[in-house]
Design a protein around this motif. Structure first.
Motif, PDB file in Angstrom:
ATOM      1  N   TYR A  58       1.504  -3.233  -6.563  1.00 65.69           N
ATOM      2  CA  TYR A  58       2.505  -1.967  -7.040  1.00 65.69           C
ATOM      3  C   TYR A  58       2.778  -2.253  -8.634  1.00 65.69           C
ATOM      4  N   PRO A  59       3.128  -1.242  -9.285  1.00 68.09           N
ATOM      5  CA  PRO A  59       3.372  -1.250 -10.877  1.00 68.09           C
ATOM      6  C   PRO A  59       4.614  -2.171 -11.055  1.00 68.09           C
ATOM      7  N   ASP A  60       4.641  -2.787 -12.237  1.00 67.55           N
ATOM      8  CA  ASP A  60       5.444  -3.730 -12.785  1.00 67.55           C
ATOM      9  C   ASP A  60       6.677  -2.804 -13.393  1.00 67.55           C
ATOM     10  N   ALA A  61       7.674  -3.536 -13.812  1.00 68.14           N
ATOM     11  CA  ALA A  61       8.875  -2.913 -14.329  1.00 68.14           C
ATOM     12  C   ALA A  61       8.419  -2.422 -15.722  1.00 68.14           C
ATOM     13  N   GLU A  62       7.519  -2.859 -16.353  1.00 63.50           N
ATOM     14  CA  GLU A  62       6.895  -2.419 -17.593  1.00 63.50           C
ATOM     15  C   GLU A  62       6.487  -0.817 -17.754  1.00 63.50           C
ATOM     16  N   ASP A  64       7.117   1.268 -14.858  1.00 60.18           N
ATOM     17  CA  ASP A  64       8.218   1.988 -14.291  1.00 60.18           C
ATOM     18  C   ASP A  64       8.943   2.446 -15.522  1.00 60.18           C
ATOM     19  N   ASP A  65       9.268   1.661 -16.393  1.00 67.58           N
ATOM     20  CA  ASP A  65      10.118   2.014 -17.777  1.00 67.58           C
ATOM     21  C   ASP A  65       9.241   3.040 -18.500  1.00 67.58           C
ATOM     22  N   ALA A  66       7.923   2.950 -18.702  1.00 70.41           N
ATOM     23  CA  ALA A  66       7.131   4.019 -19.511  1.00 70.41           C
ATOM     24  C   ALA A  66       7.133   5.172 -18.737  1.00 70.41           C
ATOM     25  N   VAL A  67       7.099   5.112 -17.453  1.00 74.78           N
ATOM     26  CA  VAL A  67       6.997   6.546 -16.621  1.00 74.78           C
ATOM     27  C   VAL A  67       8.245   7.188 -17.102  1.00 74.78           C
ATOM     28  N   GLY A  68       9.325   6.397 -16.863  1.00 73.64           N
ATOM     29  CA  GLY A  68      10.819   6.883 -17.143  1.00 73.64           C
ATOM     30  C   GLY A  68      11.020   7.563 -18.272  1.00 73.64           C
TER      31      GLY A  68
END
Length: 290
Positions: A58-62, A64-68
């Motif tokens: 699964y994707p990491d926090a980084e 997810d932050d970029a998508v957000g």
């Protein structure tokens, strides 16, 4: 019951931004909320010697932050260009086609970007064509740079979906304040080429009368929309794609594939996805119309 939400497949690409603009314009006309949907499927790591499935990576926090951040910028831009439109974002883990179809189950409209280059035909087959086949609401594939005065084109066939196609096309023409062209493609039987023979002329006249009858009830419901009807001789998918050259939107029936024989028949909708240069709306019905 379906709501009035417009769901947009959004990944920040130029085509997705164009789709979002189309959806925002539509929402502004209809007072509908817009949902920007980002979907991504992450690969599953399987060791070379493994004989059993491994857990997905699964994707990491980084990530997810970029998508957000990307979705946040899209919402901020929408607030500047369309301040009266309600916009929200949603992230789904999975294929775009599945996520869009699921989110569109109760939506009024699904909107995706659709480049016309031959290199992306496989993508169209796996996303836009898949969504239009399985979605429960109309699917709009946005492409081209139409003029605001260009007409809406409706591709009408002999299926029950024709009434739904016309209804959607008349509504789109009405809210844009443009004319509507209702076109029926008629392939001559047995591949005949003598259009001027008495039998073929009579058949074309009969097709034109049927088309006028179908259009008549919708003309009464939308008296302000100028409408013309045309029977064009040739394969329906080809003549409709050619007729769409001067339109801002072409509306046709989407095939709901419930049997192998239907999957093997040529699809007008898929033909438009590969050939039409303007935006395409594929409208679902209970039977196959395209």
């Amino acid at each position: 019951m379906p709501d009035q939400r417009i769901v947009v497949g959004y990944d920040g690409s130029p085509d997705a931004r164009k789709a979002a603009r189309w959806a925002l314009d539509e929402a502004q006309r209809t007072d509908a909320p817009v949902e920007l949907l980002y979907a991504y499927e992450w690969p599953t790591y399987v060791p070379a010697a493994a004989m059993m499935p491994a857990a997905a990576v699964y994707p990491d926090a980084e990530t997810d932050d970029a998508v957000g951040d990307m979705l946040g910028r899209a919402i901020a831009a929408a607030a500047e260009t369309h301040p009266c439109v309600r916009v929200r974002a949603r992230v789904e883990h999975g294929t775009a086609a599945v996520a869009l179809t699921q989110r569109g189950a109760e939506a009024a409209l699904l909107v995706v970007g659709g480049p016309r280059h031959s290199a992306v035909r496989a993508l169209l087959g796996s996303t836009a064509a898949s969504v239009s086949t399985h979605a429960r609401c109309p699917v709009v594939v946005v492409r081209g740079e139409p003029r605001a005065t260009d007409p809406v084109l409706a591709g009408i066939d002999d299926s029950p979906t024709a009434a739904t196609v016309l209804g959607f096309a008349f509504e789109q023409a009405a809210v844009r304040g443009v004319a509507l062209r209702a076109v029926h493609g008629w392939p001559m039987p047995d591949g005949g080429r003598d259009l001027l023979c008495e039998r073929n002329l009579a058949a074309v006249a009969a097709e034109r009368r049927r088309l006028d009858e179908i259009v008549a009830c919708w003309r009464r419901r939308f008296p302000s929309v100028p409408v013309t009807t045309e029977v064009l001789v040739g394969p329906p998918g080809e003549v409709l794609a050619q007729a769409a050259a001067g339109a801002q939107l072409v509306v046709a029936g989407a095939r709901v594939r419930r049997a192998l024989r239907m999957a093997l028949r040529p699809s007008i909708g898929r033909h438009l996805l590969h050939r039409a240069r303007c935006s395409i709306a594929l409208v679902q019905g209970n039977t196959s119309g395209g």
